[in-house]
Design a protein around this motif. Structure first.
Motif, PDB file in Angstrom:
ATOM      1  N   VAL A 173       0.870  -1.176   0.000  1.00 40.99           N
ATOM      2  CA  VAL A 173       0.000   0.000   0.000  1.00 40.99           C
ATOM      3  C   VAL A 173       0.907   1.226   0.000  1.00 40.99           C
ATOM      4  N   SER A 174       0.731   2.094  -0.986  1.00 40.70           N
ATOM      5  CA  SER A 174       1.626   3.245  -1.099  1.00 40.70           C
ATOM      6  C   SER A 174       0.846   4.536  -1.296  1.00 40.70           C
ATOM      7  N   SER A 175       1.528   5.648  -1.048  1.00 42.08           N
ATOM      8  CA  SER A 175       0.978   6.973  -1.320  1.00 42.08           C
ATOM      9  C   SER A 175       1.895   7.679  -2.309  1.00 42.08           C
ATOM     10  N   PHE A 176       1.337   8.608  -3.069  1.00 44.23           N
ATOM     11  CA  PHE A 176       2.149   9.342  -4.046  1.00 44.23           C
ATOM     12  C   PHE A 176       1.441  10.648  -4.395  1.00 44.23           C
ATOM     13  N   GLY A 177       2.163  11.542  -5.044  1.00 44.04           N
ATOM     14  CA  GLY A 177       1.596  12.791  -5.520  1.00 44.04           C
ATOM     15  C   GLY A 177       1.466  12.788  -7.031  1.00 44.04           C
ATOM     16  N   PHE A 178       0.271  13.070  -7.541  1.00 42.98           N
ATOM     17  CA  PHE A 178       0.055  13.108  -8.988  1.00 42.98           C
ATOM     18  C   PHE A 178       0.951  14.143  -9.657  1.00 42.98           C
ATOM     19  N   SER A 179       1.202  15.254  -8.967  1.00 45.70           N
ATOM     20  CA  SER A 179       2.021  16.306  -9.564  1.00 45.70           C
ATOM     21  C   SER A 179       3.475  15.885  -9.723  1.00 45.70           C
ATOM     22  N   ARG A 180       3.854  14.808  -9.051  1.00 41.67           N
ATOM     23  CA  ARG A 180       5.229  14.306  -9.143  1.00 41.67           C
ATOM     24  C   ARG A 180       5.315  13.024  -9.966  1.00 41.67           C
ATOM     25  N   GLY A 181       4.238  12.708 -10.682  1.00 40.03           N
ATOM     26  CA  GLY A 181       4.246  11.563 -11.583  1.00 40.03           C
ATOM     27  C   GLY A 181       3.578  10.335 -11.005  1.00 40.03           C
ATOM     28  N   ALA A 253      -2.186   1.879  -4.668  1.00 37.94           N
ATOM     29  CA  ALA A 253      -1.640   3.222  -4.482  1.00 37.94           C
ATOM     30  C   ALA A 253      -2.761   4.232  -4.261  1.00 37.94           C
ATOM     31  N   PHE A 254      -2.513   5.157  -3.340  1.00 36.30           N
ATOM     32  CA  PHE A 254      -3.419   6.265  -3.077  1.00 36.30           C
ATOM     33  C   PHE A 254      -2.702   7.556  -3.460  1.00 36.30           C
ATOM     34  N   GLY A 255      -3.333   8.345  -4.302  1.00 42.09           N
ATOM     35  CA  GLY A 255      -2.695   9.560  -4.773  1.00 42.09           C
ATOM     36  C   GLY A 255      -3.443  10.813  -4.375  1.00 42.09           C
ATOM     37  N   CYS A 256      -2.706  11.870  -4.132  1.00 44.26           N
ATOM     38  CA  CYS A 256      -3.281  13.205  -3.976  1.00 44.26           C
ATOM     39  C   CYS A 256      -2.382  14.155  -4.751  1.00 44.26           C
ATOM     40  N   THR A 257      -2.539  15.442  -4.583  1.00 41.10           N
ATOM     41  CA  THR A 257      -1.797  16.376  -5.426  1.00 41.10           C
ATOM     42  C   THR A 257      -0.293  16.307  -5.177  1.00 41.10           C
ATOM     43  N   GLY A 258       0.109  16.513  -3.918  1.00 39.49           N
ATOM     44  CA  GLY A 258       1.537  16.529  -3.604  1.00 39.49           C
ATOM     45  C   GLY A 258       2.066  15.255  -2.990  1.00 39.49           C
ATOM     46  N   GLY A 259       1.185  14.352  -2.566  1.00 40.15           N
ATOM     47  CA  GLY A 259       1.633  13.073  -1.994  1.00 40.15           C
ATOM     48  C   GLY A 259       2.087  13.166  -0.554  1.00 40.15           C
ATOM     49  N   ARG A 260       1.615  14.186   0.205  1.00 44.11           N
ATOM     50  CA  ARG A 260       2.088  14.355   1.578  1.00 44.11           C
ATOM     51  C   ARG A 260       0.964  14.309   2.612  1.00 44.11           C
ATOM     52  N   HIS A 261      -0.297  14.536   2.210  1.00 47.32           N
ATOM     53  CA  HIS A 261      -1.367  14.656   3.188  1.00 47.32           C
ATOM     54  C   HIS A 261      -2.456  13.592   3.007  1.00 47.32           C
ATOM     55  N   ARG A 262      -3.376  13.817   2.066  1.00 51.62           N
ATOM     56  CA  ARG A 262      -4.536  12.943   1.904  1.00 51.62           C
ATOM     57  C   ARG A 262      -4.155  11.503   1.559  1.00 51.62           C
TER      58      ARG A 262
END
Length: 302
Positions: A173-181, A253-262
């Motif tokens: 299970v991972s998190s990432f930011g869409f704005s960073r690819g 994977a769960f993504g949000c804008t910057g990959g740091r919060h949501r």
């Protein structure tokens, strides 16, 4: 009086059959199930191979008509002798397939049949079938792959031999930011940008989804609880199905804008839910250490 437990017996699976019937596929699947495997083994050396320490993982040994000096009657007698040992449990698997399907497979791969020489493929298949007839009659397990796809054969191998060494599916299970690819090789992606962005809330920008104030802000969104419950229920339904299909790895994977919060908060919460559901996920946060930046987060709108 304390009775001593009987010594464990090493499982030996001899895998043979018609060329093109799926021996290599079966051995690879057994390897994934935890068996040690040896392909194209000189079967005349079987006694020497099993003469030493036989403790450890179950062992699958593949051989076929290409083996030098292969004489089925001699192989059967050797295996009969080894089967008398108290430390071995030997099973023979024979993979068969109809001649017309074998011919199609050879034509499709443009391979020459080992016994055909300068003759058509069906002539080699006929000679091989006559050679292997004693092994086919004597085998403990017979699998006919005529109507099988590769996945069908893998499933049959799992059903027949998987209980010996159960394989646990690896869930990430991972998190990432869409704005960073987008992350590569992800099976399931959930976009959390429908939630309000904590980056724009006073005092939350420099924090992350691991911090309580951010977690409370995200969880307070009116749609979060019901949306999370649907995602959780979907994953708890899908993961056992992936496992049943023999999938070794599932990346969520769960993504949000910057990959740091949501995305970080949701990934952590989902990993906990999956643990409660009987899985053991690994959690990765790709952009957790990235710098908070308006340029990355975009406009104030999520």
């Amino acid at each position: 009086m304390v009775s001593e437990s009987a010594p464990s017996r090493q499982r030996i699976l001899l895998v043979t059959g018609m060329l093109g019937a799926g021996k290599s596929t079966a051995l690879r699947e057994l390897e994934d199930l935890g068996w040690e495997s040896i392909d194209n083994f000189p079967i005349r050396l079987l006694d020497r191979l099993l003469g030493g320490d036989t403790s450890g993982h179950p062992l699958a040994i593949g051989f076929d008509c290409r083996t030098r000096g292969f004489v089925p009657a001699e192989v059967i007698e050797e295996v009969k002798a080894l089967s008398g040992r108290d430390d071995l449990e030997i099973t023979t698997l024979f993979l068969d397939c109809a001649g017309h399907e074998l011919t199609r497979r050879f034509d499709e791969t443009r391979r020459r049949h080992f016994l055909a020489r300068d003759l058509p493929v069906p002539a080699g298949i006929k000679a091989e079938r006559e050679l292997l007839a004693p092994m086919r009659r004597w085998a403990d397990v017979l699998i006919d792959t005529t109507d099988f796809t590769t996945n069908d054969l893998k499933q049959r191998i799992r059903d027949q031999f998987g209980q010996t060494s159960p394989r646990e599916m690896t869930v990430t299970v991972s998190s990432f930011g869409f704005s960073r690819g987008m992350p590569p090789a992800t099976d399931l992606v959930f976009d959390m940008r429908f939630l309000d962005n904590p980056h724009w809330q006073p005092g939350l920008k420099e924090l992350t989804g691991l911090d309580a104030p951010v977690a409370e802000y995200i969880a307070s969104n009116p749609v979060f609880e019901s949306s999370f419950a649907r995602m959780r229920d979907l994953l708890l339904e899908l993961l056992p199905q992936y496992a049943a299909q023999g999938k070794s790895y599932v990346n969520i994977a769960f993504g949000c804008t910057g990959g740091r919060h949501r995305s970080v908060f949701t990934a952590e919460l989902m990993a906990q839910a999956l643990r409660e559901g009987g899985f053991s996920p690994t959690v990765l946060h790709r952009n957790l250490g990235s710098r908070a930046a308006e340029l990355v987060e975009g406009s104030k709108a999520p």
